[in-house]
Design a protein around this motif. Structure first.
Motif, mmCIF file in Angstrom:
data_model
loop_
_atom_site.group_PDB
_atom_site.id
_atom_site.type_symbol
_atom_site.label_atom_id
_atom_site.label_comp_id
_atom_site.label_asym_id
_atom_site.label_seq_id
_atom_site.Cartn_x
_atom_site.Cartn_y
_atom_site.Cartn_z
ATOM 1 N N LYS A 87 0.831 -1.207 0.000
ATOM 2 C CA LYS A 87 0.000 0.000 0.000
ATOM 3 C C LYS A 87 0.867 1.259 0.000
ATOM 4 O O LYS A 87 0.613 2.211 -0.760
ATOM 5 N N TYR A 88 1.900 1.257 0.839
ATOM 6 C CA TYR A 88 2.743 2.449 0.919
ATOM 7 C C TYR A 88 3.550 2.644 -0.361
ATOM 8 O O TYR A 88 3.814 3.779 -0.781
ATOM 9 N N TYR A 89 3.942 1.544 -1.005
ATOM 10 C CA TYR A 89 4.671 1.675 -2.272
ATOM 11 C C TYR A 89 3.830 2.458 -3.285
ATOM 12 O O TYR A 89 4.329 3.344 -3.982
ATOM 13 N N HIS A 90 2.558 2.139 -3.373
ATOM 14 C CA HIS A 90 1.690 2.843 -4.313
ATOM 15 C C HIS A 90 1.523 4.308 -3.910
ATOM 16 O O HIS A 90 1.414 5.183 -4.776
ATOM 17 N N GLU A 91 1.509 4.572 -2.603
ATOM 18 C CA GLU A 91 1.462 5.957 -2.145
ATOM 19 C C GLU A 91 2.732 6.696 -2.574
ATOM 20 O O GLU A 91 2.679 7.886 -2.942
ATOM 21 N N ASP A 100 9.252 7.819 1.952
ATOM 22 C CA ASP A 100 10.311 7.375 2.863
ATOM 23 C C ASP A 100 10.587 5.905 2.563
ATOM 24 O O ASP A 100 9.878 5.021 3.043
ATOM 25 N N VAL A 101 11.599 5.640 1.758
ATOM 26 C CA VAL A 101 11.846 4.277 1.295
ATOM 27 C C VAL A 101 12.236 3.331 2.425
ATOM 28 O O VAL A 101 12.114 2.108 2.295
ATOM 29 N N THR A 102 12.686 3.875 3.556
ATOM 30 C CA THR A 102 13.099 3.019 4.669
ATOM 31 C C THR A 102 11.902 2.323 5.317
ATOM 32 O O THR A 102 12.076 1.344 6.038
ATOM 33 N N ARG A 103 10.695 2.820 5.072
ATOM 34 C CA ARG A 103 9.499 2.219 5.677
ATOM 35 C C ARG A 103 9.195 0.842 5.108
ATOM 36 O O ARG A 103 8.618 -0.008 5.799
ATOM 37 N N ILE A 104 9.574 0.596 3.851
ATOM 38 C CA ILE A 104 9.135 -0.642 3.191
ATOM 39 C C ILE A 104 10.263 -1.467 2.599
ATOM 40 O O ILE A 104 10.022 -2.568 2.100
#
Length: 220
Positions: A87-91, A100-104
């Motif tokens: 989900k965050y990647y699409h965001e 913030d790439v460190t999140r995923i």
């Protein structure tokens, strides 16, 4: 959930086609080690296509103290974290400058390196996903717990989201199509546990089909 480039650097230079998001995967077991993967000694854990978890314990005696609970908790966390990653990647694709790439992505991973470059390139070129054009769907088919810090998620995903060159303004009126390809993927996601959160280390696509929904989603 992320995510090879599919030659997106060349598409950025050409500004002709759009990037497709790839999605994610799961098939799990527990208790004893077999072939490097934790397997359930007297039963199996099955994740349905809807992501619901059911447990089959044909030969496990009824007891209030079931030893597989920690593993089931791990599987559930893996499923939740992978879904959140996707989900965050699409965001990130909608607003690369805020990503913030460190999140995923796991530290020092191919996924981290890919996302850092992708977000940088998209931000510099004002390329982003349109929220009103296309859809991204993912189904977790199975998950495998390798060890305490590593796992694999197997997924089938479909992506028709349109990526655009936003031009010099925030108005969609001057958007130029960057990538409007439609594709579906059978993918395997290598996951790593980072500070208690499952993040993507790398991924591979076992089968990619363009203009076809090989997952069987009900798509427009």
């Amino acid at each position: 959930m992320s995510i090879s480039t599919f030659g997106y650097e060349q598409r950025i230079r050409m500004f002709t086609k759009k990037s497709l998001l790839a999605p994610l995967l799961l098939g799990l077991c527990a208790c004893v080690t077999q072939g490097g993967v934790l397997q359930l000694d007297n039963g199996s854990v099955v994740l349905s296509p809807t992501g619901e978890m059911s447990v089959v314990l044909d030969s496990v005696p009824a007891t209030t103290d079931v030893s597989i609970d920690p593993l089931l908790d791990t599987a559930e966390q893996l499923r939740r974290d992978f879904t959140a990653d996707d989900k965050y990647y699409h965001e990130c694709m909608v607003a690369p400058k805020k990503c913030d790439v460190t999140r995923i992505s796991a530290p020092n991973s191919p996924q981290r390196a890919d996302l850092v470059k992708r977000v940088h390139d998209y931000s510099a070129a004002n390329i982003h996903a349109r929220t009103d054009l296309g859809i991204a769907l993912v189904r977790i088919d199975s998950l495998s717990i390798i060890d305490a810090d590593n796992a694999i998620v197997n997924t089938c995903s479909y992506n028709s989201i349109v990526m655009v060159d936003g031009g010099a303004t925030d108005s969609p009126l001057d958007d130029i199509i960057f990538n409007d390809a439609v594709a579906s993927y059978l993918s395997a996601w290598m996951m790593a546990l980072d500070q208690g959160v499952w993040k993507i280390h790398s991924w591979t696509s076992r089968m990619t089909k363009f203009n076809v929904d090989q997952c069987g989603f009900t798509t427009p």
